[in-house]
Scaffold this active site. Sequence first.
Site, PDB file in Angstrom:
ATOM      1  N   ASP A  98      -3.511  -1.269   5.322  1.00  0.00           N
ATOM      2  CA  ASP A  98      -3.869  -0.618   7.097  1.00  0.00           C
ATOM      3  C   ASP A  98      -5.010  -0.545   6.636  1.00  0.00           C
ATOM      4  O   ASP A  98      -5.803  -1.224   7.711  1.00  0.00           O
ATOM      5  CB  ASP A  98      -3.413   0.555   6.594  1.00  0.00           C
ATOM      6  CG  ASP A  98      -3.086   1.699   5.907  1.00  0.00           C
ATOM      7  OD1 ASP A  98      -4.181   1.291   4.974  1.00  0.00           O
ATOM      8  OD2 ASP A  98      -2.101   2.323   6.118  1.00  0.00           O
ATOM      9  N   ASP A 135      -8.211  -2.829   2.407  1.00  0.00           N
ATOM     10  CA  ASP A 135      -6.727  -3.764   2.208  1.00  0.00           C
ATOM     11  C   ASP A 135      -7.262  -5.244   2.461  1.00  0.00           C
ATOM     12  O   ASP A 135      -6.388  -6.304   2.300  1.00  0.00           O
ATOM     13  CB  ASP A 135      -5.393  -3.884   2.436  1.00  0.00           C
ATOM     14  CG  ASP A 135      -4.801  -2.131   2.023  1.00  0.00           C
ATOM     15  OD1 ASP A 135      -5.386  -1.655   1.162  1.00  0.00           O
ATOM     16  OD2 ASP A 135      -4.172  -0.999   2.973  1.00  0.00           O
ATOM     17  N   ASP A 162       1.213  -1.125  -0.146  1.00  0.00           N
ATOM     18  CA  ASP A 162      -0.230  -0.017  -0.120  1.00  0.00           C
ATOM     19  C   ASP A 162       0.927   0.983   0.012  1.00  0.00           C
ATOM     20  O   ASP A 162       2.042   0.907   0.535  1.00  0.00           O
ATOM     21  CB  ASP A 162      -1.033  -0.066   1.505  1.00  0.00           C
ATOM     22  CG  ASP A 162      -1.836   1.458   1.071  1.00  0.00           C
ATOM     23  OD1 ASP A 162      -2.922   1.572   0.551  1.00  0.00           O
ATOM     24  OD2 ASP A 162      -2.126   1.200   2.338  1.00  0.00           O
TER      25      ASP A 162
END
Lengths: 249, 985
Positions: free
Chosen positions: B678, B682, B337
Amino acid sequence: AGLILLFYLILYMFLAGMFSFCIYGLLLTLSPYTPTYRDRVSPPGVMIRPYLHGFTIAFNVSEPSTWTPYVNSMHHFLQAYDDNIQEEKNIECPAGQYFVQDGAESKEKKACQFKRSQLQNCSGIEDPTFGYSTGQPCILLKMNRIIGYRPGYGTPVSVNCAIQKGNESALKSVDFYPGNGTFDLMYYPYYGKLTHVNYTSPLVALHFTDVKKNDFVPIQCRLNGEGIVNNVTNDRFLGRIIFTLSIGM
Amino acid sequence: DDHQLSVEDLELKYQTNVTKVRGMNSTVAGEILLRDGPNELKPPKGTPEYVKFARQLAGGLQCLMWVAAAICLIAFGIQCGQGDLTSADNLYLAIALIAVVVVTGCFGYYQEFKSTNIIASFKNLVPQQATVIRDGDKFQINANQLVVGDLVEIKGGDRVPADIRIITAQGCKVDNSSLTGESEPQTRAPECTHESPLETRNIAFFSTMCLEGTATGIIVNTGDRTIIGRIASLASGVENEKTPIAIEIEHFVDIIAGLAIFFGGTFFIVAMVIGYPFLKAMVFFMAIVVAYVPEGLLATVTVCLSLTAKRLARKNCVVKNLEAVETLGSTSVICSDKTGTLTQNRMTVSHLWFDNQIHTADTTEDQSGQSFDQSSETWRALCKIVSLCNRAFFKSGQDNVPVPKRIVIGDASETALLKFSEITLGNVMEYRERYKKACEIPFNSTNKFQLSIHELEDPRDPRYLLVMKGAPERILERCATIMIKGQELPLDEQWKEAFQTAYMDLGGLGERVLGFCHLYLDPGQFPRGFAFDTEDMNFPTSGLCFAGLISMIDPPRATVPDAVMKCRTAGIRVIMVTGDHPITAKAIAASVGIISEGSETVEDIAARMRIPVEQVNKREARACVVNGGQLKDMETEELVEILKMHPEMVFARTSPQQKLIIVESCQKLGAIVAVTGDGVNDSPALKKADIGVAMGIAGSDAAKNAADMILLDDNFASIVTGVEQGRLIFDNLKKSIAYTLTKNIPELTPYLIYITVSVPLPLGCITILFIELCTDIFPSVSLAYEKAESDIMHLKPRNPRRDRLVNEALAVYSYFQIGAIQSFAGFTDYFTAMAQEGWFPLLCVGLRAQWENDHLQDLQDSYGQEWTFGQRLYQEYTCYTVFFISIEMCQISDVLIRKTRRLSVFQQGFFRNKILVIAIVFQLCLGCFLCYCPGMPNIFNFMPIRFQWWLVPLPYGILIFVYDEIRKLGVRRHPGSWWDKELYY
């Protein structure tokens, strides 16, 4: 593939070689006459004859086929103790003292005579059925051989028998031959089968003259003497023996 | 579609009252609460505890042990049935085997239980409060009591308690980054702006943060029916992948179990053919299984993994699933990410353009970086504008907090500018007080600028200063001059072009650019006390003096470029997957090294060569940026193809579903994929990944739940540590397993010789269990502490199909070479002990039947001495002990050689691994204890043995050591040779 096989061939040949070398080295250090250690084999165990397939001696007096195997076994065992054989091969020794033979370890050792006739009523000479035909069986007791072992430390080891558990009256009388059931000191020490070729283990004959009939009678015979251990629970044949008599009438 | 309904329709639909601000009727609310359940996410269904425990008892090896125990019991039962009560050995063995299975099961269960507990501690136990209006009154209630239709109020700093349709809003901004990955705050307003509920402005989502402003709204979804809840349930629908180490261990257990049954079966048949009774043959089968199965292995693996997990926890990686430790080591692709993982998740001033020059600001977290030249007059002017034309301010009482960590009230760009000027200038609050504000126009989307007018600090100077910032092109329109080195120069075409270049450059970096200008007002026209009117704008807003540009970005964390570099050298591909804009994503990717220097995308090549994109040979482009829109139209094969073609990938504007597809495509390529993230968005990808890594600070609970590992410091660099540890543990497990497997051969051969050559049994089953579970456990675990032999971070990740944990070379080398040597050592010692007690080797051959006849009380040895059965039994126990000691002595040598697979032990350092040294000492002490503790002979069949019998195996131990050194020397000297291929494991 061939290469790896060759590799393993060499590896294992090397290992086998190393193993053989080690064993060879080991054998070099061993004496053929005296074991390196004797701590596991002593104190001595006890064994009886007749020994067919267990420690229950059961027979019926009126049926000879039930006891002839025992009698044959006894005769077979006592062949080596025939008086003439003993006289021919062995020497007479002074009783009451250890027959210590000095000299080279490799020298052949003499053995003392133990004549079958010494067993008297249990010698099978007068009564070739060893009392089995009359319900008064003989049982021979033998102490295990241990090289260099001197049982009793000067006092002969004696044998006594008793009911192992249960009614004491089931065993009224036992006769012991020779001499009140002792192993004479002159038969010790033993020098090993390589040099003490004609050695015959001394025996004590137990003549069960009055045992309760038609019942299983558990009997324990113990060796008594200094250095004898006869009360280990894990080994019931160390310094004692337990067997069952069952005499049918 | 609640966002498209009018307020009246909503009132009707949810039986609520908005217009009169009465809210719901509390009794109706109670009923709905009963119907819908509390407003909270249902925790994912866990496996029941007893199932977990049962699973620990029913592994492959465990099943084999159960079978062995059953055979023992049957054998004992038959013995009892035959009235043979002399030996309860089989019963003891059965009990021991069952105990082994149960104890190792309990141990495994405890490990699992402990790691589950770590997660439980993360859960926030403080219930969230929400302000709700019911029956016309305001209440503070627990957020889980809210129902659809409730009228709620939110303000800056609150967590949105459910999915809310906004009714009224004042400057309300929310942070949707946990949902969409966008790091910029999103405005919330009552108007419906988009047909998609995710894009429209009038819905605020459950669990997002309200950053500033206030809003009221109607709850339209609660609990699991919220958008977040739906994503979370998407995650729970994704199957948990088996970890590579689990696959490895399964693979290996299958082989072991297969071989054990094969050996056992073969010798069962051999025994039957030779003429043993069926029961005896069954017992042989059982004994071979016991000898061959490495009972202590699973415990060893678990302990090794949990030791590494502990080590990782100290380095801020908490591992939920023990096996994940190794997975990280075999990772070949990391899908990371952007926001918060690679970047700091805060806007920071990164570049300035003034004096026709781009200056770089310090963007490090701790302000340790280089600053730019601040001597220019222009800089002073620019700095003044930055400080004054800013509405953000620090929350009071933070004087001792370092500037980057202070809490600021204001939007992200203003915060960045405030912190920037605080750092470069000093106390901004006080500075602003010196330049009293006369009036101000806040930023709005039509003007696209912000303006304020200040008195000057010097009371003798009657002028006013007008400062302005905003979108650069709008600012430039209003300027007539430009300040260069303190001089106001006319803004001619040349300067405009310079401006354009700078603006394009900064924009190309993915940064948000603001322009700044100022004007000193004519004191004649605007004397002190002039009434400025912001509505009429009775002051000049054009003909200003352009001071400079400032650009901001969410900068990468300082440690990330280095970490990405390390991943690269370790052969790990780092792919960025973000919800953010492609340009920003690409810029960050380039700055952290995900797109390396000199790599070009197709578009870059097209721009450089001035040809249309279609004509570019796609294979020339190393890098590729794909956005969610393109991804939507792509077939999976196409995506796989792209992943294959471009080594450096960035995915931007992706949805949760697309993240999942990306992970799957990587897995299709055979990669072991780690995913970091996070946000709730996700969590499906985290779950799907071979290893999901969640962020400990910024991470949502859903992400943490779905992950296998949690980074407590949210730092990407920690992953690299994890990879290193994972690779190390793989290597060390290999050594540990090699060590453990070796002794199975010297445990097995006594039985084979016993059955075929009929010697008295050299090694008993109970003794084998002692080797497996007692003396050898500690040394095998201590190998987990071994240092890496080479720089493992310079190797490629292991190929899960080729580089197995237990490969042929390892098994063959352990079994048929080292194991064989150990067997010879054992037999040498065995024959020594027998011969020295009176039983010569040749006599032993074929002795078994007599030896084991418990009626035979006067068996003659080689010297003519007569042994009772009991005496022989103790002699047999002596042999067990001697064989045991031989294996132990050889295993000491074995553990020393297992320290390394390639290097010489001397290169690795003999005593470097202190734990291993302690383990050897411990092993020796344990051996002594077992031998010489009184009572052992009758309980565990250990006899006190003579000192020289400890020394007999020594030559073999030395042989093992020397032989392995030769092997390693050959492997080092001739890499790739036949020797290397056959003997390197």
